[in-house]
Design a protein around this motif. Structure first.
Motif, PDB file in Angstrom:
ATOM      1  N   UNK A 204       1.159  -0.924   0.257  1.00  0.00           N
ATOM      2  CA  UNK A 204      -0.035  -0.309   0.022  1.00  0.00           C
ATOM      3  C   UNK A 204       0.755   1.124  -0.171  1.00  0.00           C
ATOM      4  N   UNK A 205       0.847   1.762  -1.206  1.00  0.00           N
ATOM      5  CA  UNK A 205       1.699   2.928  -1.204  1.00  0.00           C
ATOM      6  C   UNK A 205       0.918   4.492  -1.003  1.00  0.00           C
ATOM      7  N   UNK A 206       1.313   5.278  -1.643  1.00  0.00           N
ATOM      8  CA  UNK A 206       0.609   6.300  -1.415  1.00  0.00           C
ATOM      9  C   UNK A 206      -0.229   6.658  -2.863  1.00  0.00           C
ATOM     10  N   UNK A 207       0.501   5.889  -3.199  1.00  0.00           N
ATOM     11  CA  UNK A 207       0.131   6.604  -4.932  1.00  0.00           C
ATOM     12  C   UNK A 207      -0.493   4.792  -5.641  1.00  0.00           C
ATOM     13  N   UNK A 208      -0.548   3.756  -4.637  1.00  0.00           N
ATOM     14  CA  UNK A 208      -1.493   3.216  -5.311  1.00  0.00           C
ATOM     15  C   UNK A 208      -3.023   3.334  -3.976  1.00  0.00           C
ATOM     16  N   UNK A 209      -2.954   4.114  -3.179  1.00  0.00           N
ATOM     17  CA  UNK A 209      -4.019   5.011  -2.166  1.00  0.00           C
ATOM     18  C   UNK A 209      -4.766   5.330  -3.079  1.00  0.00           C
ATOM     19  N   UNK A 210      -4.198   7.039  -3.621  1.00  0.00           N
ATOM     20  CA  UNK A 210      -4.316   7.766  -4.573  1.00  0.00           C
ATOM     21  C   UNK A 210      -5.064   7.041  -5.856  1.00  0.00           C
ATOM     22  N   UNK A 211      -5.016   5.890  -6.846  1.00  0.00           N
ATOM     23  CA  UNK A 211      -5.395   5.186  -7.276  1.00  0.00           C
ATOM     24  C   UNK A 211      -6.905   4.742  -7.156  1.00  0.00           C
ATOM     25  N   UNK A 212      -6.424   3.986  -6.122  1.00  0.00           N
ATOM     26  CA  UNK A 212      -7.624   3.706  -5.707  1.00  0.00           C
ATOM     27  C   UNK A 212      -8.619   4.544  -5.186  1.00  0.00           C
ATOM     28  N   UNK A 213      -8.595   5.808  -4.958  1.00  0.00           N
ATOM     29  CA  UNK A 213      -9.673   7.057  -4.417  1.00  0.00           C
ATOM     30  C   UNK A 213     -10.946   7.328  -5.812  1.00  0.00           C
ATOM     31  N   UNK A 214      -9.076   7.229  -6.356  1.00  0.00           N
ATOM     32  CA  UNK A 214     -10.060   7.547  -8.279  1.00  0.00           C
ATOM     33  C   UNK A 214     -10.804   6.695  -8.615  1.00  0.00           C
ATOM     34  N   UNK A 215     -10.195   5.683  -8.553  1.00  0.00           N
ATOM     35  CA  UNK A 215     -10.861   4.826  -9.191  1.00  0.00           C
ATOM     36  C   UNK A 215     -12.609   4.347  -7.925  1.00  0.00           C
ATOM     37  N   UNK A 216     -12.451   4.633  -7.037  1.00  0.00           N
ATOM     38  CA  UNK A 216     -13.526   4.726  -6.125  1.00  0.00           C
ATOM     39  C   UNK A 216     -14.341   5.543  -6.811  1.00  0.00           C
ATOM     40  N   UNK A 217     -14.129   7.413  -6.903  1.00  0.00           N
ATOM     41  CA  UNK A 217     -15.715   7.884  -7.691  1.00  0.00           C
ATOM     42  C   UNK A 217     -16.132   7.426  -8.978  1.00  0.00           C
ATOM     43  N   UNK A 218     -14.899   6.292  -9.937  1.00  0.00           N
ATOM     44  CA  UNK A 218     -15.389   5.893 -10.603  1.00  0.00           C
ATOM     45  C   UNK A 218     -16.429   5.335 -10.771  1.00  0.00           C
ATOM     46  N   UNK A 219     -16.186   4.694  -9.581  1.00  0.00           N
ATOM     47  CA  UNK A 219     -16.923   3.101  -8.899  1.00  0.00           C
ATOM     48  C   UNK A 219     -18.258   3.816  -8.032  1.00  0.00           C
ATOM     49  N   UNK A 220     -18.499   4.554  -8.109  1.00  0.00           N
ATOM     50  CA  UNK A 220     -19.432   5.369  -7.329  1.00  0.00           C
ATOM     51  C   UNK A 220     -20.365   6.063  -8.532  1.00  0.00           C
ATOM     52  N   UNK A 221     -19.706   6.246  -9.470  1.00  0.00           N
ATOM     53  CA  UNK A 221     -20.237   6.927 -10.924  1.00  0.00           C
ATOM     54  C   UNK A 221     -21.260   5.433 -11.754  1.00  0.00           C
ATOM     55  N   UNK A 222     -20.743   4.211 -12.147  1.00  0.00           N
ATOM     56  CA  UNK A 222     -21.097   2.780 -11.843  1.00  0.00           C
ATOM     57  C   UNK A 222     -21.887   2.156 -11.111  1.00  0.00           C
ATOM     58  N   UNK A 223     -22.186   2.649 -10.184  1.00  0.00           N
ATOM     59  CA  UNK A 223     -23.105   2.619  -9.607  1.00  0.00           C
ATOM     60  C   UNK A 223     -24.307   3.533 -10.117  1.00  0.00           C
ATOM     61  N   UNK A 224     -24.476   4.766  -9.729  1.00  0.00           N
ATOM     62  CA  UNK A 224     -25.109   5.805  -9.936  1.00  0.00           C
ATOM     63  C   UNK A 224     -25.373   5.335 -11.134  1.00  0.00           C
ATOM     64  N   UNK A 225     -24.643   5.544 -12.456  1.00  0.00           N
ATOM     65  CA  UNK A 225     -25.781   4.512 -13.700  1.00  0.00           C
ATOM     66  C   UNK A 225     -26.087   3.705 -13.739  1.00  0.00           C
ATOM     67  N   UNK A 226     -25.479   2.727 -13.117  1.00  0.00           N
ATOM     68  CA  UNK A 226     -26.866   1.315 -12.854  1.00  0.00           C
ATOM     69  C   UNK A 226     -28.080   1.929 -12.480  1.00  0.00           C
ATOM     70  N   UNK A 227     -27.804   2.958 -11.551  1.00  0.00           N
ATOM     71  CA  UNK A 227     -29.202   2.901 -10.321  1.00  0.00           C
ATOM     72  C   UNK A 227     -29.725   3.441 -11.777  1.00  0.00           C
TER      73      UNK A 227
END
Lengths: 157, 775
Positions: free
Chosen positions: B82-105
C-alpha cells in the motif's frame, strides 16, 4: 351523496347542489365541492390582498383563506356576524372558505334544467355564473369556483 | 411495486452505504492506515457491491468492481504494497465506481474516457493477472443469485441484504475470525451460560454480549444443544450457552466487569488463550479453517434450529422464541414467523460500520451480528413521516387551544381536568420531540460527498488538500440536510480554490505543501453549527476593500473594521477570483451561500487571519418545521418576526427619529442611521405610521446584510411556532413568509423580514405617500 344513478336515463346527468344566499340573491355550487359548513369565526387579515379576501382562519391546523363571496361576485361587501357561515370548499386541489349569508337548500336537478347565462355586461357575472335555473319560482345562479381566488400575477397587477 | 424492482432499490440503498464505508476505508488508507481490517472492510464493501450487481446483471459495474476488488485482494494478501500512489489511484477508482453505481441506478453509462484509464491503471497495479473480462471473479461467491429466486418465490422483497453480507463471509471468513490483534491485545475465551435466574432478573444475554463487543473484536458461538424439542420446552428455562472468543487489550477484570450484574446467575469462565491466532473454542476442536467454515455455516444452524422448532411445533403461535441467534430474551413468546423474518430481515444495513466498530467484525455470520447490532433501523417512506409530523403539529396546537379554553372557563388549576391537561401537554411535547427526532439525520449524508469534491477541486486547481471532517454524526432535520449540500459544496470549493495557496506558495510561506480544510458539525444552543476552516492565505483585506470600492459596494473613504471587510465577500456581485475559474466562479458568489443559509433561518459569519486561513461558521436551526419567533403587535395584528433576523429591540426616542426627504423615516441607533419601517404601514394594515417615540423598534438584519428597524406597537414575547404554509391553500404574499397558529387558535402571520426591508426600498416612490406624516 352520489349521483342518482337510477335517474341517469333522463337527459343530462343529475346532480346535487347546495344553494346559499348572499343578500337577496340565491346561488349554488356542486355539493361535491363542499367539504363542510361552519360558523363564522374571526379572520386574520392578509396584507395587500383584494378587498374580497377576508383573511385566513385556522381549520384544524391548516391555514384556510376566506373569500367574501358576495364581494367577489360584485355585490356588496359582507359585514360578517355570528349568523354568517363559511362553506369550506375544495377548488383545484386547494381548500378555501366562502363567506355567505346562509345555506338555504339542497337542490336535486339535472343538467338540462340549467339555462345559459343571459348576455349581461358585468364581468363578474361572466366569470363566475355558469348558468341559471328556476326552482319553486326562485332563480338560482350556478357558480363556478375555479377563479374565486385572486390570480397570482394577472389580477394583482 | 414489482418485487424485483424493490429489491433492486434496496440494493442501491445498500450500495450507498457500502460505498460510504469503502470511501472511509480508502481515506484511512490514504492517511497511512495499512491495517488489515481497514483493507478488508474496503474489500468487503466492494465485493458486496459486485455481488449485488451480479444478481442484477449490471455488467459494467461488475467488471469495474471486479478489478477493484482484485486490487484490494492483492493488498490484503500482501501481494501488493500500500503506497501513497496506490491509495490515490484507489480513491480515484472509487469515484468512478460510485459513478458506475449511479449509472446502473439511474440508467445510462459511465463515460468510458473516465472509466477506462483508471481501469487500466488498476490493471497495471495487479499486473493484469486473472482479469479476462469473462472471468468475473468466480460466481460461486456471489451467493446472491439463488437468493433472488427464493425471494421471487416468497414475494418478500427484503431478503437480500443478509445474502449480500454472507457472500463476503463465505468468501473471506478468515480475516473476520482471526483479525490482527492490536498491540498488547490478548485473546480470551469466555464461556457464558446464563441460568434462568438471570432472565428472571430481567437481564438479557444479548445486552451483555453487546457490552462485551465493545472491548474488542469478538467471535460469538452459540451452543444450542441443550435446546429441547418444543413440546418439552419450558418457557422460563435458559437453554442457550455462548462461547465468545474475544481479542482485546482489556484485562480479565475489565472483562469480568461486563458480567458484573449477572455473574451470580450464570456460569462464567474466562480464560486467556495463548498465542495470537485465536484458537478454537473448547466446544469444538476446530482448526482455523474449520472455524471459518463453522461461521459460514451459521445460517444453516439457524435453518436447522428453525426446522427443529417449527417442525415440532403444533402451532406456531405457541412456539417459544428459540432466538438462538439473537441471543436475547430466550423465553419470550414470539412466533416462529417473527423469528424467520428477523433472521432474514435486512439487518445488515443497520450495521454497516465496518471499521472502528469491533462488533462489525462478527457481522458476517448473520446470527451473531444481530445479537450485537448496536441499533436496529427500519426504512420508512418519508411521506409517512411527514404526515405524522403534520398530525403532531396539529395535535400540539389543538392541545394548546384546549388548555387555554379550559383556563378561560374558570376551572381551578388544581382541578382534575387542568391536571390532566398538564399531563397531556407533557406527553404532547414528548411526542413532538420524538417525531422531530425521526426526521433528524446525521449530516453524514452531506459530508460524505465532500471528500470526492475536495479531490476533484484539488486536481483541477493543482493544489494538495487534506479534508478533515468531524461531527458527521451530528443530527439535524432532513429538510435542513437537503438544503445544506449546496452551501457547503460552494464553501468547500471556495476554500480550496481561493483559500488555499498552491503547493509552491505554501512551501514559500513555510507551511506544509498539503493544505488542510476542516469541516466540522456540532450542536450549540439548540442549533446546528457547521464550520469550514482552511489553513490558507486568509482574506486579503486590502484587495477585498479595493474590489468593494471598485464595484461601488462601499464608499472610497468608508472606515471599516477588519470584520466588516471580511464580510464584504458576502455582498451580492462580489467575487475576488482574478480569473473567474470553472470551480468557484460560476457567476455566483458567497452572497448566494449567505442567502441560502438565511433562507434556512441561519446565519453565516467569517473570521480570517492573513496568512493563517479563514473560518466560515454557519449556524442553522435544527428543523424547518418550527421557528423561534418574536411575537409582536402591529396595527392590532399579531405577527411573528423570525428571531434569526433580529439583532436587538429598543424603544425609540422621538429625537432619534429623523426624516430623510420629508417622508422616509430613519432612526439613529448609536452612531448609525437605519431606515425605520412601520410594519403596520408596510403591510398596508394602516395608513399612518406610529408617531415617533411610540412603539418598539426591532432592529433586524436582512439577507444582504442591510439593517433596518421595524416599528411595532408592542412585543408580546418569544415563542417557538410551527410553520404553516400559506401557499398550500392560497398564494405567496409579499412581506409574509408563512403563517402559524398561536395558542388561542388564531392564525398569525410570520414576517418576511428581507422582503419587508427590500420592498420598502424599492417601493419608495410608489403609492403610500401618506405614511410620511405623523410627526
Amino acid at each position: 351523496m352520489s349521483m342518482i344513478d337510477t335517474l341517469s336515463h333522463t337527459a343530462g346527468a343529475r346532480r346535487e347542489l347546495i344553494a346559499f344566499r348572499i343578500g337577496d340573491q340565491e346561488f349554488c355550487v356542486d355539493i361535491m365541492q363542499v367539504r363542510e359548513i361552519r360558523g363564522w369565526t374571526a379572520c386574520t387579515p392578509l396584507p395587500r390582498t383584494p378587498s374580497y379576501m377576508k383573511g385566513v382562519i385556522n381549520l384544524r391546523g391548516a391555514v384556510l383563506p376566506i373569500v367574501d363571496l358576495g364581494a367577489r361576485l360584485g355585490l356588496a361587501t359582507t359585514e360578517p356576524t355570528a349568523r354568517h357561515v363559511i362553506m369550506v370548499v375544495s377548488v383545484g386541489g386547494r381548500t378555501l372558505g366562502l363567506l355567505v349569508e346562509a345555506v338555504s337548500d339542497i337542490i336535486n336537478m339535472s343538467d338540462d334544467m340549467v339555462q345559459p347565462t343571459p348576455d349581461v355586461a358585468c364581468d363578474q357575472v361572466k366569470t363566475f355564473v355558469k348558468g341559471l335555473f328556476a326552482i319553486d319560482g326562485r332563480m338560482v345562479s350556478l357558480i363556478s369556483l375555479d377563479r374565486v381566488l385572486p390570480e397570482t400575477e394577472a389580477e394583482a397587477a | 411495486m414489482d418485487p424485483f424492482e424493490s429489491i433492486k432499490q434496496t440494493f442501491f440503498q445498500e450500495c450507498d452505504e457500502l460505498l460510504t464505508d469503502a470511501e472511509q476505508g480508502l481515506l484511512a488508507m490514504e492517511a497511512g492506515d495499512a491495517d488489515g481490517e481497514t483493507i478488508n472492510a474496503v474489500f468487503r464493501a466492494v465485493h458486496s457491491v459486485k455481488g449485488g450487481a451480479g444478481a442484477f446483471g449490471l455488467e459494467d459495474l461488475i467488471r469495474f468492481a471486479h478489478v477493484f476488488e482484485t486490487v484490494m485482494d492483492d493488498l490484503r494478501s500482501g501481494k501488493m504494497e500500500l503506497t501513497d500512489e496506490v491509495a490515490k489511484t484507489l480513491l480515484r477508482a472509487f469515484d468512478v465506481l460510485a459513478d458506475h453505481v449511479a449509472a446502473a441506478r439511474d440508467g445510462g453509462a459511465v463515460d468510458e474516457g473516465r472509466s477506462a484509464p483508471i481501469l487500466s491503471e488498476m490493471k497495471a497495479l495487479i499486473g493484469g493477472e486473472g482479469l479476462d473480462d469473462d472471468d468475473l471473479g468466480g460466481d460461486e461467491d456471489f451467493g446472491f443469485v439463488p437468493m433472488t429466486v427464493a425471494i421471487e418465490g416468497d414475494d418478500a422483497p427484503a431478503f437480500d441484504p443478509p445474502a449480500m453480507d454472507e457472500a463476503p463471509a463465505a468468501f473471506e471468513p478468515m480475516a473476520d475470525l482471526a483479525p490482527e490483534p492490536a498491540s498488547g491485545a490478548r485473546a480470551w475465551r469466555i464461556g457464558f451460560a446464563p441460568k434462568s435466574e438471570m432472565y428472571a432478573k430481567a437481564n438479557e444475554s444479548g445486552l451483555v454480549l453487546r457490552e462485551l463487543a465493545r472491548l474488542g473484536e469478538m467471535d460469538v458461538k452459540l451452543d444450542a444443544d441443550a435446546l429441547p424439542p418444543l413440546d418439552q420446552l419450558s418457557a422460563e428455562t435458559a437453554y442457550l450457552h455462548w462461547t465468545v472468543l474475544l481479542t482485546t487489550e482489556a484485562d480479565e477484570a475489565t472483562i469480568r466487569e461486563v458480567f458484573e450484574f449477572v455473574e451470580d446467575d450464570c456460569v462464567l469462565t474466562i480464560e486467556p488463550v495463548d498465542g495470537q491466532a485465536a484458537p478454537p473454542p473448547p466446544s469444538s476442536d476446530l482448526s482455523d479453517d474449520a472455524l471459518a467454515a463453522a461461521s459460514a455455516d451459521a445460517p444453516l444452524d439457524i435453518a436447522a434450529l428453525l426446522a427443529r422448532v417449527s417442525g415440532e411445533a403444533p402451532t406456531a403461535e405457541t412456539a417459544p422464541e428459540p432466538e438462538p441467534v439473537a441471543a436475547s430474551e430466550p423465553a419470550a413468546d414470539l412466533d416462529v414467523a417473527a423469528l424467520i423474518a428477523k433472521a432474514q430481515a435486512p439487518i445488515a444495513p443497520a450495521a454497516p460500520a465496518p471499521k472502528a466498530e469491533p462488533i462489525a467484525k462478527v457481522a458476517p455470520s448473520a446470527g451473531s451480528s444481530q445479537a450485537i447490532t448496536p441499533t436496529a433501523t427500519i426504512r420508512v417512506d418519508l411521506d409517512r413521516v411527514d404526515r405524522l409530523i403534520n398530525a403532531v403539529g396539529e395535535l400540539v396546537i389543538q392541545q394548546a387551544m384546549l388548555s387555554q379554553q379550559v383556563m378561560e372557563s374558570g376551572l381551578a388549576r388544581s382541578s382534575n381536568v387542568a391536571l390532566g391537561l398538564e399531563d397531556l401537554e407533557l406527553l404532547t411535547r414528548e411526542i413532538q420531540d420524538s417525531v422531530m427526532a425521526i426526521r433528524a439525520q446525521p449530516v453524514k449524508s452531506v459530508f460524505q460527498r465532500m471528500p470526492r469534491l475536495a479531490r476533484e477541486v484539488a486536481d483541477m486547481t493543482g493544489k494538495r488538500v487534506k479534508l478533515v471532517m468531524e461531527g458527521e454524526g451530528t443530527e439535524v432535520d432532513k429538510t435542513v440536510i437537503e438544503r445544506l449540500t449546496d452551501p457547503i459544496t460552494h464553501m468547500l470549493r471556495n476554500a480550496i480554490d481561493h483559500g488555499l495557496e498552491d503547493p509552491e506558495g505554501r512551501i514559500a510561506a513555510g507551511k506544509p505543501a498539503e493544505g488542510v480544510v476542516r469541516l466540522r458539525a456540532l450542536h450549540r444552543g439548540g442549533r446546528i453549527v457547521i464550520e469550514l476552516q482552511d489553513d490558507g492565505r486568509g482574506i486579503n483585506r486590502p484587495r477585498v476593500r479595493g474590489i468593494a470600492v471598485e464595484r461601488g459596494l462601499i464608499a472610497e473613504d468608508a472606515v471599516l473594521s477588519d470584520e466588516e471587510i471580511d464580510n464584504l465577500i458576502f455582498q451580492p456581485g462580489f467575487s475576488t477570483a482574478e480569473t473567474i475559474s470553472d470551480i468557484s466562479g460560476r457567476g455566483v458568489g458567497m452572497d448566494v451561500v449567505r442567502r441560502s443559509i438565511q433562507g434556512l433561518g441561519g446565519r453565516i459569519t467569517i473570521s480570517s487571519e492573513p496568512g493563517k486561513g479563514s473560518k466560515f461558521t454557519m449556524s442553522l436551526p435544527l428543523t424547518l418545521a418550527v421557528l423561534d419567533g418574536m411575537v409582536v403587535t402591529a396595527a392590532e395584528q399579531t405577527l411573528v418576526a423570525p428571531l434569526s433576523a433580529i439583532i436587538e429591540s429598543l424603544t425609540p426616542r422621538a429625537e432619534d427619529v429623523h426624516f430623510v426627504g420629508g417622508k422616509d423615516a430613519v432612526i439613529r441607533i448609536r452612531e448609525t442611521f437605519v431606515p425605520l419601517i412601520d410594519v403596520g404601514v408596510a403591510l398596508g394594515f394602516r395608513e399612518t405610521a406610529l408617531p415617533p417615540g411610540q412603539g418598539v423598534a426591532v432592529l433586524v438584519e436582512s439577507e444582504g446584510g442591510g439593517k433596518a428597524a421595524l416599528l411595532v406597537e408592542a412585543i408580546q414575547g418569544q415563542r417557538q411556532v410551527v410553520i404553516k404554509s400559506l401557499e398550500a391553500n392560497y398564494q405567496q404574499i409579499d412581506g409574509i413568509a408563512a403563517a402559524t397558529i398561536l395558542g388561542d387558535g388564531r392564525v398569525a402571520l410570520i414576517l418576511d423580514v428581507d422582503a419587508l426591508v427590500t420592498t420598502q426600498h424599492r417601493r419608495k416612490p410608489a403609492p403610500r405617500a401618506e405614511k410620511r406624516m405623523a410627526g
